[in-house]
Scaffold this motif. Structure first.
Motif, short mmCIF file in Angstrom:
data_model
loop_
_atom_site.label_atom_id
_atom_site.label_comp_id
_atom_site.label_asym_id
_atom_site.label_seq_id
_atom_site.Cartn_x
_atom_site.Cartn_y
_atom_site.Cartn_z
N THR A 139 0.84 -1.19 0.00
CA THR A 139 0.00 0.00 0.00
C THR A 139 0.88 1.24 0.00
O THR A 139 1.85 1.32 0.76
N GLU A 150 -4.44 7.00 -1.53
CA GLU A 150 -3.93 5.75 -0.95
C GLU A 150 -4.31 4.61 -1.89
O GLU A 150 -5.47 4.42 -2.22
N THR A 176 -3.54 0.45 -3.09
CA THR A 176 -2.96 -0.86 -2.84
C THR A 176 -2.60 -1.49 -4.19
O THR A 176 -3.46 -1.66 -5.06
N ASN A 183 -1.68 -4.66 -6.03
CA ASN A 183 -1.81 -6.10 -5.83
C ASN A 183 -1.06 -6.92 -6.88
O ASN A 183 -0.76 -8.09 -6.65
#
Length: 362
Positions: free
Chosen positions: A77, A84, A86, A88
């Motif tokens: 993250t 913000e 994340t 993956n």
């Protein structure tokens, strides 16, 4: 009668053990006498090239960490321009590129939400708990300007493939099948001088343009890797390396092709000075221009930016406004090579046109 049975049993046992021993030794002899083109030795050139080929590629996420010798283990993250996010998968790195390109006046600074895990070139993992720890790791492992890059990224092995290993201590042949770079790297790294390894050819390698080649022996494999090293762009350049070179001193245009037309001569009197604040000053010599004071040199200002793409490559953006001739250099360029005294740029859409721009330190 019992003694006869025991004696016959012992004879059978001895013959069985002898037969097994001969069988094992025959297998050993068969492996040892196999063509040297199949026999892999730990101290050979081809073993070293194979090891470099399967090292962990740290450049693939340079847009995320700016370092070619490590990569961030996903998911991770981050914050970027008050967002913000994340990440993956590698596909998610495109999100960072899109945010970089969205506005020209934002900071584009990435901040990690710690702790994070990084993967080094040998696939080992390191837990990082702070910015300070990450920066210290960058200092220890980063490829400095002019240093040789260890990993070979323009060729990959197609898995699975198998090797046969003879264990001299127990006189046993073991077949090992590899399914990933990490497993093959670990095997090659721990290969001993006494190990007898036979590669079960043919195997297949994949080049950076997705071309596949069938390899039939170790000589052919060594030659293929050696040949490919000098002809591929490994995208190992970082914005720091590019900035270090381009701001070293005055540069001249060593070569400029407008599509396939050589216009290098038009820039022979132009001296370029790139500065760390994104300004580029161009001095034009030999009375190409003559200003109101009669000076024989005039300086024109432009701007430059360097950005990392989601695939790890670099884009250099040059802007000289509407200035005659210099405006031909405007636009987005792919960084193709950074050498001791030269930077090579290719048109961002080089599938359509063949623009080339080579800067050389004067």
């Amino acid at each position: 009668m019992m003694n006869i049975h025991i004696k016959n049993g012992l004879i059978f046992l001895v013959l069985s053990m002898l037969s097994l021993s001969i069988s094992c030794r025959s297998d050993k002899e068969e492996l040892v006498t196999t063509s040297e083109n199949h026999e892999l030795r730990s101290n050979s050139r081809v073993a070293m090239l194979m090891l470099k080929t399967v090292m962990n590629d740290g450049s693939i996420d340079n847009i995320l960490d700016g370092s070619s010798c490590l990569n961030i283990k996903l998911p991770v993250t981050i914050t970027l321009n008050d967002n913000e996010i994340t990440i993956n998968s590698e596909e998610d790195l495109l999100i960072i590129e899109e945010l970089h390109d969205e506005f020209e006046d934002d900071s584009d600074e990435i901040a990690f939400i710690f702790p994070i895990t990084v993967l080094l070139s040998d696939f080992s993992e390191v837990s990082i708990k702070s910015v300070e720890e990450l920066e210290e790791l960058f200092k220890k492992c980063d490829i400095s300007y002019g240093a040789e890059d260890d990993d070979i990224e323009c060729i990959d092995f197609k898995y699975p493939f198998t090797v046969s290993v003879f264990n001299a201590e127990i006189e046993l042949i073991e077949n090992i099948t590899f399914y990933s770079d990490e497993k093959l790297f670990d095997f090659l790294k721990n290969l001993n001088e006494d190990d007898i390894v036979n590669v079960n050819f043919p195997i297949t390698v994949v080049l950076s343009d997705t071309t596949q080649m069938i390899i039939n022996n170790l000589d052919q494999l060594e030659e293929t890797i050696e040949n490919i090293i000098g002809y591929c762009n490994e995208n190992d350049f970082t914005t720091e390396h590019f900035t270090e070179v381009i701001t070293t001193g005055s540069l001249v245009v060593k070569k400029y092709n407008d599509d396939e037309t050589d216009e290098t001569e038009n820039f022979k009197d132009y001296i370029f000075n790139f500065y760390g604040d994104g300004i580029v000053a161009v001095a034009i010599r030999n009375n190409v221009y003559d200003d109101m004071q009669g000076n024989k040199t005039i300086t024109i200002s432009g701007s430059w930016t360097i950005r990392t793409r989601a695939n790890g490559s670099l884009n250099a953006i040059l802007d000289f406004g509407n200035e005659a001739l210099l405006n031909k250099l405007n636009g987005v360029w792919n960084v193709d090579a950074i050498k001791d005294k030269q930077i090579t740029l290719l048109a961002n859409d080089n599938d359509i046109n063949k623009d080339e721009l080579f800067f050389e330190i004067n």
